[in-house]
Write a protein that holds these residues in place. Structure first.
Motif, PDB file in Angstrom:
ATOM      1  N   GLU A  16       2.267  14.114  -3.289  1.00 17.06           N
ATOM      2  CA  GLU A  16       1.644  12.885  -3.767  1.00 17.06           C
ATOM      3  C   GLU A  16       2.505  12.226  -4.847  1.00 17.06           C
ATOM      4  O   GLU A  16       2.641  11.002  -4.877  1.00 17.06           O
ATOM      5  N   LYS A  17       3.084  13.032  -5.709  1.00 18.76           N
ATOM      6  CA  LYS A  17       3.959  12.490  -6.747  1.00 18.76           C
ATOM      7  C   LYS A  17       5.205  11.862  -6.141  1.00 18.76           C
ATOM      8  O   LYS A  17       5.619  10.771  -6.552  1.00 18.76           O
ATOM      9  N   VAL A  18       5.802  12.548  -5.161  1.00 20.23           N
ATOM     10  CA  VAL A  18       7.014  12.025  -4.514  1.00 20.23           C
ATOM     11  C   VAL A  18       6.701  10.727  -3.789  1.00 20.23           C
ATOM     12  O   VAL A  18       7.466   9.752  -3.863  1.00 20.23           O
ATOM     13  N   LEU A  19       5.580  10.681  -3.085  1.00 24.26           N
ATOM     14  CA  LEU A  19       5.197   9.470  -2.362  1.00 24.26           C
ATOM     15  C   LEU A  19       4.979   8.314  -3.322  1.00 24.26           C
ATOM     16  O   LEU A  19       5.459   7.196  -3.081  1.00 24.26           O
ATOM     17  N   ASP A  20       4.289   8.545  -4.422  1.00 23.59           N
ATOM     18  CA  ASP A  20       4.081   7.483  -5.398  1.00 23.59           C
ATOM     19  C   ASP A  20       5.397   7.045  -6.039  1.00 23.59           C
ATOM     20  O   ASP A  20       5.603   5.864  -6.303  1.00 23.59           O
ATOM     21  N   PHE A  21       6.303   7.978  -6.302  1.00 20.70           N
ATOM     22  CA  PHE A  21       7.605   7.622  -6.860  1.00 20.70           C
ATOM     23  C   PHE A  21       8.379   6.722  -5.903  1.00 20.70           C
ATOM     24  O   PHE A  21       8.951   5.704  -6.310  1.00 20.70           O
ATOM     25  N   VAL A  22       8.385   7.069  -4.621  1.00 25.17           N
ATOM     26  CA  VAL A  22       9.101   6.267  -3.621  1.00 25.17           C
ATOM     27  C   VAL A  22       8.453   4.893  -3.477  1.00 25.17           C
ATOM     28  O   VAL A  22       9.150   3.879  -3.351  1.00 25.17           O
ATOM     29  N   ILE A  23       7.132   4.841  -3.506  1.00 28.30           N
ATOM     30  CA  ILE A  23       6.436   3.557  -3.449  1.00 28.30           C
ATOM     31  C   ILE A  23       6.832   2.686  -4.635  1.00 28.30           C
ATOM     32  O   ILE A  23       7.101   1.491  -4.489  1.00 28.30           O
ATOM     33  N   GLY A  24       6.884   3.266  -5.815  1.00 26.50           N
ATOM     34  CA  GLY A  24       7.281   2.520  -6.998  1.00 26.50           C
ATOM     35  C   GLY A  24       8.727   2.078  -6.943  1.00 26.50           C
ATOM     36  O   GLY A  24       9.060   0.948  -7.318  1.00 26.50           O
ATOM     37  N   PHE A  25       9.604   2.950  -6.456  1.00 29.14           N
ATOM     38  CA  PHE A  25      11.031   2.637  -6.399  1.00 29.14           C
ATOM     39  C   PHE A  25      11.304   1.508  -5.405  1.00 29.14           C
ATOM     40  O   PHE A  25      11.925   0.501  -5.745  1.00 29.14           O
ATOM     41  N   LEU A  26      10.827   1.662  -4.185  1.00 28.85           N
ATOM     42  CA  LEU A  26      11.067   0.634  -3.170  1.00 28.85           C
ATOM     43  C   LEU A  26      10.239  -0.618  -3.424  1.00 28.85           C
ATOM     44  O   LEU A  26      10.692  -1.736  -3.176  1.00 28.85           O
TER      45      LEU A  26
ATOM     46  N   TYR B   8      11.891  -3.129  -5.883  1.00 28.27           N
ATOM     47  CA  TYR B   8      12.903  -4.003  -5.285  1.00 28.27           C
ATOM     48  C   TYR B   8      12.261  -5.059  -4.401  1.00 28.27           C
ATOM     49  O   TYR B   8      12.653  -6.234  -4.432  1.00 28.27           O
ATOM     50  N   LEU B   9      11.267  -4.685  -3.612  1.00 23.29           N
ATOM     51  CA  LEU B   9      10.613  -5.630  -2.713  1.00 23.29           C
ATOM     52  C   LEU B   9       9.872  -6.709  -3.497  1.00 23.29           C
ATOM     53  O   LEU B   9      10.040  -7.910  -3.222  1.00 23.29           O
ATOM     54  N   LEU B  10       9.079  -6.317  -4.464  1.00 30.02           N
ATOM     55  CA  LEU B  10       8.317  -7.302  -5.228  1.00 30.02           C
ATOM     56  C   LEU B  10       9.215  -8.203  -6.073  1.00 30.02           C
ATOM     57  O   LEU B  10       8.960  -9.401  -6.196  1.00 30.02           O
ATOM     58  N   ASN B  11      10.284  -7.655  -6.624  1.00 29.72           N
ATOM     59  CA  ASN B  11      11.193  -8.499  -7.400  1.00 29.72           C
ATOM     60  C   ASN B  11      12.001  -9.433  -6.518  1.00 29.72           C
ATOM     61  O   ASN B  11      12.330 -10.537  -6.939  1.00 29.72           O
TER      62      ASN B  11
ATOM     63  N   VAL C 109       3.492  -1.210 -17.734  1.00 33.39           N
ATOM     64  CA  VAL C 109       2.464  -0.724 -18.661  1.00 33.39           C
ATOM     65  C   VAL C 109       1.192  -0.374 -17.894  1.00 33.39           C
ATOM     66  O   VAL C 109       0.600   0.690 -18.090  1.00 33.39           O
ATOM     67  N   GLY C 110       0.768  -1.274 -17.004  1.00 33.87           N
ATOM     68  CA  GLY C 110      -0.446  -1.023 -16.233  1.00 33.87           C
ATOM     69  C   GLY C 110      -0.316   0.178 -15.319  1.00 33.87           C
ATOM     70  O   GLY C 110      -1.214   1.032 -15.261  1.00 33.87           O
ATOM     71  N   LEU C 111       0.778   0.261 -14.611  1.00 39.55           N
ATOM     72  CA  LEU C 111       0.976   1.406 -13.727  1.00 39.55           C
ATOM     73  C   LEU C 111       1.149   2.702 -14.510  1.00 39.55           C
ATOM     74  O   LEU C 111       0.767   3.770 -14.041  1.00 39.55           O
ATOM     75  N   GLY C 112       1.729   2.611 -15.687  1.00 42.63           N
ATOM     76  CA  GLY C 112       1.871   3.799 -16.518  1.00 42.63           C
ATOM     77  C   GLY C 112       0.536   4.386 -16.928  1.00 42.63           C
ATOM     78  O   GLY C 112       0.400   5.588 -17.130  1.00 42.63           O
ATOM     79  N   MET C 113      -0.478   3.530 -17.021  1.00 39.06           N
ATOM     80  CA  MET C 113      -1.810   4.019 -17.389  1.00 39.06           C
ATOM     81  C   MET C 113      -2.568   4.586 -16.195  1.00 39.06           C
ATOM     82  O   MET C 113      -3.325   5.541 -16.361  1.00 39.06           O
ATOM     83  N   TRP C 114      -2.366   3.992 -15.007  1.00 40.43           N
ATOM     84  CA  TRP C 114      -3.208   4.380 -13.878  1.00 40.43           C
ATOM     85  C   TRP C 114      -2.479   5.183 -12.811  1.00 40.43           C
ATOM     86  O   TRP C 114      -3.049   6.086 -12.223  1.00 40.43           O
ATOM     87  N   ARG C 115      -1.240   4.859 -12.523  1.00 38.29           N
ATOM     88  CA  ARG C 115      -0.466   5.590 -11.507  1.00 38.29           C
ATOM     89  C   ARG C 115       0.913   5.884 -12.092  1.00 38.29           C
ATOM     90  O   ARG C 115       1.881   5.167 -11.870  1.00 38.29           O
ATOM     91  N   ARG C 116       0.994   6.975 -12.829  1.00 36.93           N
ATOM     92  CA  ARG C 116       2.179   7.300 -13.608  1.00 36.93           C
ATOM     93  C   ARG C 116       3.442   7.403 -12.760  1.00 36.93           C
ATOM     94  O   ARG C 116       4.498   6.919 -13.141  1.00 36.93           O
ATOM     95  N   TRP C 117       3.375   8.009 -11.589  1.00 37.28           N
ATOM     96  CA  TRP C 117       4.585   8.230 -10.799  1.00 37.28           C
ATOM     97  C   TRP C 117       5.078   6.961 -10.118  1.00 37.28           C
ATOM     98  O   TRP C 117       6.272   6.826  -9.856  1.00 37.28           O
ATOM     99  N   ILE C 118       4.205   6.016  -9.845  1.00 37.30           N
ATOM    100  CA  ILE C 118       4.671   4.712  -9.362  1.00 37.30           C
ATOM    101  C   ILE C 118       5.434   4.011 -10.478  1.00 37.30           C
ATOM    102  O   ILE C 118       6.476   3.388 -10.246  1.00 37.30           O
ATOM    103  N   ALA C 119       4.929   4.120 -11.710  1.00 33.53           N
ATOM    104  CA  ALA C 119       5.628   3.525 -12.853  1.00 33.53           C
ATOM    105  C   ALA C 119       6.990   4.186 -13.070  1.00 33.53           C
ATOM    106  O   ALA C 119       7.977   3.504 -13.364  1.00 33.53           O
ATOM    107  N   PHE C 120       7.064   5.511 -12.906  1.00 39.75           N
ATOM    108  CA  PHE C 120       8.359   6.191 -13.023  1.00 39.75           C
ATOM    109  C   PHE C 120       9.341   5.702 -11.954  1.00 39.75           C
ATOM    110  O   PHE C 120      10.530   5.524 -12.221  1.00 39.75           O
ATOM    111  N   GLY C 121       8.858   5.500 -10.733  1.00 39.41           N
ATOM    112  CA  GLY C 121       9.714   4.999  -9.659  1.00 39.41           C
ATOM    113  C   GLY C 121      10.218   3.600  -9.953  1.00 39.41           C
ATOM    114  O   GLY C 121      11.397   3.285  -9.746  1.00 39.41           O
ATOM    115  N   ALA C 122       9.344   2.725 -10.441  1.00 43.92           N
ATOM    116  CA  ALA C 122       9.753   1.364 -10.785  1.00 43.92           C
ATOM    117  C   ALA C 122      10.732   1.366 -11.952  1.00 43.92           C
ATOM    118  O   ALA C 122      11.703   0.603 -11.963  1.00 43.92           O
ATOM    119  N   LEU C 123      10.499   2.241 -12.919  1.00 46.34           N
ATOM    120  CA  LEU C 123      11.408   2.337 -14.061  1.00 46.34           C
ATOM    121  C   LEU C 123      12.777   2.866 -13.626  1.00 46.34           C
ATOM    122  O   LEU C 123      13.816   2.393 -14.106  1.00 46.34           O
TER     123      LEU C 123
END
Length: 110
Positions: free
Chosen positions: A13-23, A26-29, A69-83
């Motif tokens: 689950e952590k890996v999946l959220d990290f990949v979602i945040g990482f990719l 780039y997609l949203l930006n 900031v928002g993702l860091g509060m609710w979905r930490r690993w997505i925030a790590f992927g985006a960072l």
């Protein structure tokens, strides 16, 4: 919508959220960049003091910070992927800048 921190039960689950945040970063930006360019092309370019255009240029940075900031509060690993995606993009720009400096301004003008 629940505004509680997600509890991860396993590493997948952590890996999946990290990949979602990482990719997703780039997609949203890329979509945000395209929308910003489209909106900026509608403004009059002769007036360099256009406040709306300057605000539109600052909007992606503010949205990225707010999303982290928002993702860091609710979905930490997505925030790590985006960072991580943001950090890699920054590193690539710095490397590209050093290479351009080395090629264009090497000091051998003889």
């Amino acid at each position: 919508m629940k505004f509680t921190r997600k509890e991860y039960t396993n590493r997948n689950e952590k890996v999946l959220d990290f990949v979602i945040g990482f990719l997703g970063w780039y997609l949203l930006n890329a979509l945000l960049y395209g929308g910003t360019i489209t909106l900026l092309s509608m403004f009059d370019s002769s007036n360099s003091q256009n406040v709306a255009a300057l605000g539109l240029l600052a909007l992606p940075l503010l949205l990225n910070i707010g999303a982290l900031v928002g993702l860091g509060m609710w979905r930490r690993w997505i925030a790590f992927g985006a960072l991580a995606a943001f950090g890699i993009a920054l590193l690539m720009v710095l490397i590209l800048g050093i290479l351009i400096y080395a090629v264009c301004y090497n000091g051998n003008f003889s």
